[in-house]
Design a protein around this motif. Structure first.
Motif, PDB file in Angstrom:
ATOM      1  N   ARG A  51      26.836   2.636 -25.924  1.00  0.00           N
ATOM      2  CA  ARG A  51      25.979   2.393 -27.186  1.00  0.00           C
ATOM      3  C   ARG A  51      24.686   2.504 -26.118  1.00  0.00           C
ATOM      4  O   ARG A  51      23.649   3.246 -26.909  1.00  0.00           O
ATOM      5  CB  ARG A  51      26.063   1.242 -27.680  1.00  0.00           C
ATOM      6  CG  ARG A  51      25.003   0.840 -28.859  1.00  0.00           C
ATOM      7  CD  ARG A  51      24.772  -0.558 -29.123  1.00  0.00           C
ATOM      8  NE  ARG A  51      24.379  -1.364 -27.876  1.00  0.00           N
ATOM      9  CZ  ARG A  51      24.205  -2.655 -27.853  1.00  0.00           C
ATOM     10  NH1 ARG A  51      24.562  -3.291 -29.092  1.00  0.00           N
ATOM     11  NH2 ARG A  51      23.916  -3.324 -26.933  1.00  0.00           N
ATOM     12  N   ASP A  52      24.380   1.642 -25.103  1.00  0.00           N
ATOM     13  CA  ASP A  52      23.235   1.843 -24.431  1.00  0.00           C
ATOM     14  C   ASP A  52      22.828   3.249 -24.052  1.00  0.00           C
ATOM     15  O   ASP A  52      21.466   3.534 -24.000  1.00  0.00           O
ATOM     16  CB  ASP A  52      23.116   0.831 -23.412  1.00  0.00           C
ATOM     17  CG  ASP A  52      23.131  -0.537 -23.964  1.00  0.00           C
ATOM     18  OD1 ASP A  52      22.845  -0.765 -24.956  1.00  0.00           O
ATOM     19  OD2 ASP A  52      23.503  -1.482 -23.051  1.00  0.00           O
ATOM     20  N   PHE A  53      23.740   3.712 -23.636  1.00  0.00           N
ATOM     21  CA  PHE A  53      23.313   5.118 -22.835  1.00  0.00           C
ATOM     22  C   PHE A  53      23.104   6.086 -23.969  1.00  0.00           C
ATOM     23  O   PHE A  53      21.993   6.763 -23.808  1.00  0.00           O
ATOM     24  CB  PHE A  53      24.668   5.790 -22.107  1.00  0.00           C
ATOM     25  CG  PHE A  53      24.736   7.327 -21.786  1.00  0.00           C
ATOM     26  CD1 PHE A  53      23.857   7.616 -21.001  1.00  0.00           C
ATOM     27  CD2 PHE A  53      25.258   8.185 -22.518  1.00  0.00           C
ATOM     28  CE1 PHE A  53      23.844   9.005 -20.452  1.00  0.00           C
ATOM     29  CE2 PHE A  53      25.146   9.492 -22.485  1.00  0.00           C
ATOM     30  CZ  PHE A  53      24.536   9.997 -21.256  1.00  0.00           C
ATOM     31  N   ILE A  54      23.624   5.973 -25.148  1.00  0.00           N
ATOM     32  CA  ILE A  54      23.395   6.964 -26.132  1.00  0.00           C
ATOM     33  C   ILE A  54      21.941   6.526 -26.633  1.00  0.00           C
ATOM     34  O   ILE A  54      20.997   7.431 -27.224  1.00  0.00           O
ATOM     35  CB  ILE A  54      24.378   7.056 -27.277  1.00  0.00           C
ATOM     36  CG1 ILE A  54      25.625   7.455 -26.913  1.00  0.00           C
ATOM     37  CG2 ILE A  54      24.131   7.646 -28.664  1.00  0.00           C
ATOM     38  CD1 ILE A  54      26.913   7.676 -27.882  1.00  0.00           C
ATOM     39  N   ASN A  55      21.418   5.479 -26.898  1.00  0.00           N
ATOM     40  CA  ASN A  55      20.283   4.931 -27.431  1.00  0.00           C
ATOM     41  C   ASN A  55      19.360   5.423 -26.414  1.00  0.00           C
ATOM     42  O   ASN A  55      17.932   5.766 -26.533  1.00  0.00           O
ATOM     43  CB  ASN A  55      20.300   3.295 -27.324  1.00  0.00           C
ATOM     44  CG  ASN A  55      21.062   2.884 -28.587  1.00  0.00           C
ATOM     45  OD1 ASN A  55      21.483   3.711 -29.607  1.00  0.00           O
ATOM     46  ND2 ASN A  55      21.356   1.654 -28.453  1.00  0.00           N
TER      47      ASN A  55
END
Length: 345
Positions: A51-55
């Motif tokens: 999730r953090d990578f996509i954000n």
């Protein structure tokens, strides 16, 4: 043309050259971030890191974007779709994702189907994978064949290479290229040689080249002695020139892969672009391509008797490859096809 923001979390091997090739398209921009993802599905970190990578990709793209027609392209969906909620926050962009391996079980396919609904276009590297996704009613799929990223023009011809590599001119070179991983089935290949007549084996040099992984150099040596296999190995880091040389000297590229291998085969692509015959499993993507485009010979996967019979057939019927599929695995075709995907969106 609007911008296309390219995103990956891995900067090594084929990931790097894939990204670098797409960066050659003038309206693309790299917003990648090298990150390690957790593989422990029972840990919150498994979901948070994806999730953090996509954000992060979204935030970087937002800062550089001047249009709501811009595109974010996730170059490796395979390690993202198992967190199906991770695309929720992305707005004002069209989303493209490239899937390299199809989901192998019902749970993963369900997760991918849910993830795919948030994508404007999914790119896969074979018609076979597109057919599998189509059966799951995943229809926003485009096929772009995986290319050869190597330039063979600087290499001498096959005869000269054999001299340089001290390979006997009279030997038929059968090459197993790539890491000696379990899923690539090197042990099955070695076992199959016990079923090949000695007179035929004497014509063969088995060429094993790649990173030493599940099957060691000692394991290979023991099996070669046991089954009377003449062989050469180059185990460890193989630079581009040496890899290309090992492709070009080959008379056959062999892919004894187990069924758990579901992606595209790099050695197969290199064989195709150099008009070298391929011997691979009859099932899955590899078998589909070999049979449809007349690229070589197939055998029943994980069946050493069938593999030995296929090798014998090759030795008895060593005809040239008669296929124009090599035209589809060039870098030019790859870049042109991606430009079509972007511009049609």
């Amino acid at each position: 043309m609007e911008k296309v923001f390219l995103a990956d979390n891995i900067f090594t091997g084929h990931h790097k050259i894939y990204l670098d090739t797409l960066k050659s398209i003038y309206y693309t921009e790299n917003v990648s971030k090298e990150l390690s993802f957790s593989n422990n599905k029972f840990s919150f970190d498994y979901y948070f890191c994806r999730r953090d990578f996509i954000n992060l990709v979204y935030e970087r793209s937002q800062k550089k974007s001047n249009s709501n027609e811009d595109i974010i392209h996730f170059l490796y969906l395979d390690n993202l779709y198992t967190n199906p909620s991770s695309l929720k926050k992305i707005k004002d962009f069209k989303i493209v994702g490239t899937l390299h391996h199809y989901p192998q079980n019902k749970i993963k396919m369900k997760l991918f189907k849910h993830f795919s609904e948030k994508l404007d276009k999914i790119v896969v590297h074979s018609e076979y994978i597109k057919q599998i996704l189509s059966k799951e009613n995943i229809l926003n799929v485009e096929v772009i064949d995986y290319p050869s990223f190597y330039d063979y023009r600087s290499l001498p011809n096959k005869v000269k290479l054999k001299e340089e590599m001290m390979i006997p001119k009279d030997k038929i070179i059968i090459s197993a290229l790539g890491g000696t991983r379990y899923d690539k089935g090197l042990d099955l290949l070695l076992e199959s040689f016990k079923l090949i007549p000695t007179k035929m084996k004497n014509r063969i040099l088995l060429n094993i080249v790649g990173k030493e992984e599940d099957f060691s150099k000692e394991y290979i040596r023991e099996r070669a002695i046991k089954y009377n296999i003449e062989y050469r190995t180059d185990l460890g880091y193989v630079n581009d020139k040496d890899f290309m040389s090992n492709v070009v000297v080959s008379d056959l590229i062999i892919l004894p892969y187990r069924s758990i291998f579901t992606g595209n085969s790099g050695p197969m692509t290199e064989a195709i672009v150099n008009h070298i015959k391929v011997l691979g499993p009859s099932s899955g993507n590899i078998g589909y391509l070999i049979d449809k485009y007349n690229l070589g010979i197939t055998f029943i996967q994980e069946d050493i008797v069938s593999l030995a019979k296929a090798l014998i057939y090759f030795l008895e019927n060593n005809s040239e490859v008669n296929s124009d599929f090599h035209q589809r695995v060039t870098i030019e075709s790859f870049v042109r096809s991606y430009k079509d995907v972007y511009e049609n969106l």
